[in-house]
Design an enzyme around this catalytic site. Structure first.
Site, PDB file in Angstrom:
ATOM      1  N   ARG A 125     -22.806 -52.276  53.325  1.00 37.56           N
ATOM      2  CA  ARG A 125     -21.399 -52.683  53.400  1.00 37.56           C
ATOM      3  C   ARG A 125     -20.462 -51.481  53.486  1.00 37.56           C
ATOM      4  NH1 ARG A 125     -18.658 -55.183  56.063  1.00 37.56           N
ATOM      5  NH2 ARG A 125     -20.262 -56.776  55.851  1.00 37.56           N
ATOM      6  N   LYS A 160       1.913 -44.515  59.119  1.00 38.62           N
ATOM      7  CA  LYS A 160       1.656 -45.833  58.516  1.00 38.62           C
ATOM      8  C   LYS A 160       0.150 -46.087  58.467  1.00 38.62           C
ATOM      9  CE  LYS A 160       6.129 -47.555  60.109  1.00 38.62           C
ATOM     10  NZ  LYS A 160       6.858 -48.501  60.995  1.00 38.62           N
ATOM     11  N   LYS A 192      16.130 -38.126  59.762  1.00 41.95           N
ATOM     12  CA  LYS A 192      16.566 -39.511  59.928  1.00 41.95           C
ATOM     13  C   LYS A 192      17.997 -39.669  59.422  1.00 41.95           C
ATOM     14  CE  LYS A 192      11.953 -41.530  59.806  1.00 41.95           C
ATOM     15  NZ  LYS A 192      11.132 -42.666  59.344  1.00 41.95           N
ATOM     16  N   GLU A 221      15.710 -38.641  64.706  1.00 41.79           N
ATOM     17  CA  GLU A 221      15.725 -40.053  65.061  1.00 41.79           C
ATOM     18  C   GLU A 221      17.102 -40.437  65.584  1.00 41.79           C
ATOM     19  OE1 GLU A 221      13.945 -43.834  62.823  1.00 41.79           O
ATOM     20  OE2 GLU A 221      15.805 -43.126  61.907  1.00 41.79           O
ATOM     21  N   ASP A 242      14.683 -44.841  68.680  1.00 45.22           N
ATOM     22  CA  ASP A 242      14.283 -45.995  67.893  1.00 45.22           C
ATOM     23  C   ASP A 242      14.861 -47.296  68.445  1.00 45.22           C
ATOM     24  OD1 ASP A 242      13.066 -47.331  65.766  1.00 45.22           O
ATOM     25  OD2 ASP A 242      14.835 -47.163  64.498  1.00 45.22           O
TER      26      ASP A 242
END
Length: 317
Positions: A125, A160, A192, A221, A242
């Site tokens: 596994r 992420k 940002k 950004e 963005d």
């Protein structure tokens, strides 16, 4: 097809460090075998924590297990999966039939391992989890890369990622044909809106970064074309555009005129990927490559040897 390594555990060219992989293998096996207690260094003692296999499989029984694709996709993480097996079966023999980055189809054998059955089942596994996760990311990345092929745009991942798995997941993106622009907060400065608010202006934020970290590239950004111009004139190296639709991206490309690299992000889907790439941006950054990739379905098919082992069976996730 990429030529499989003579040693399926070979990390050469992966960018993954020996120490990090060893720690990942240990954490993964601890999670499955001991529930948090340190894993015994002796393989037989570690394997004994698999209560089912210890009860049903003779200690001396040998077998051969094939790691098999149950779906079409792109492979990644095989060297790490191989190390899971050899952590519990150091004397196992491994033969690779595929290499990371290969496209595979349902039924393809990726890796064959021969060793003690108890060890193979105890490692199963953990090895599947590692390879399935990495291969799922590589497979999804390849879909994005194929979608923008010929445009010149590069598909990027983001930060992420699954906590603790970033090196593996970003490596999987590379296996799928994508690229990593920023590994963390340390290697690229990302200015940002909150940074701009704290510094007072885009120019002030960029200047502060240049003073503190002069060797680090600076990305800003931006949400609208006017911000893009302001950021470029203030000295930004890259712009993160963005949630801009293609028509706005084309305007930004024209306004910037090659003075900074442009990265489109936010709201991107495979359906619009090519239209975005054809605006002239340099990159598409897609958080979903790592945070939303489904696994690639892999399984372990075992053939046991010796008395009482006439049957072969296939393990399913």
């Amino acid at each position: 097809m990429v030529t499989a390594a003579a040693d399926p555990r070979d990390l050469t060219g992966t960018g993954l460090s020996e120490q990090w992989v060893a720690e990942l293998v240990e954490r993964t096996l601890v999670e499955d075998l001991t529930g948090g207690a340190p894993l015994p260094s002796a393989p037989d003692l570690a394997v004994a924590h698999d209560v089912t296999s210890a009860a049903t499989v003779p200690a001396a029984q040998l077998g051969t297990a094939d790691l098999v694709a149950r779906a079409d996709g792109v492979v990644a993480g095989l060297p790490v999966a191989a190390r899971v097996f050899t952590r519990l079966a150091p004397g196992a023999t491994l033969t690779a039939s595929a290499a990371d980055g290969d496209r595979v189809v349902r039924g393809d054998v990726l890796l064959t391992v021969r060793g003690p059955v108890r060890a193979l089942l105890a490692a199963e596994r953990s090895a599947l989890n590692v390879a399935s996760r990495a291969s799922g990311i590589a497979t999804l990345t390849r879909r994005w890369v194929d979608a923008v092929a010929g445009t010149g745009a590069v598909v990027l991942d983001t930060r992420k990622t699954t906590p603790g798995l970033r090196p593996l997941e970003k490596y999987a993106v590379r296996c799928g044909g994508g690229s990593n622009k920023r590994m963390g907060l340390y290697d690229v400065a990302m200015v940002k809106d909150n940074h701009v608010a704290a510094a007072g202006s885009v120019a002030a934020a960029i200047a502060a970064v240049r003073e503190r970290a002069p060797r680090v590239a600076v990305q800003v950004e931006v949400d609208v074309p006017g911000q893009a111009v302001e950021a470029v004139e203030a000295g930004a190296d890259f712009l993160l555009c963005d949630n801009m639709p293609p028509e706005v991206l084309r305007e930004v490309v024209a306004l910037v005129g090659g003075r900074a690299e442009l990265e489109a992000t936010g709201g991107l889907t495979l359906e619009v990927a090519r239209a975005v790439a054809e605006t002239g941006v340099d990159y598409l950054s897609v958080g979903g490559l790592t945070h939303s990739a489904p696994i690639l379905d892999l399984a372990l098919d075992l053939r046991a040897e010796g008395a009482g082992s006439a049957l072969s069976w296939s393990s399913r996730p």
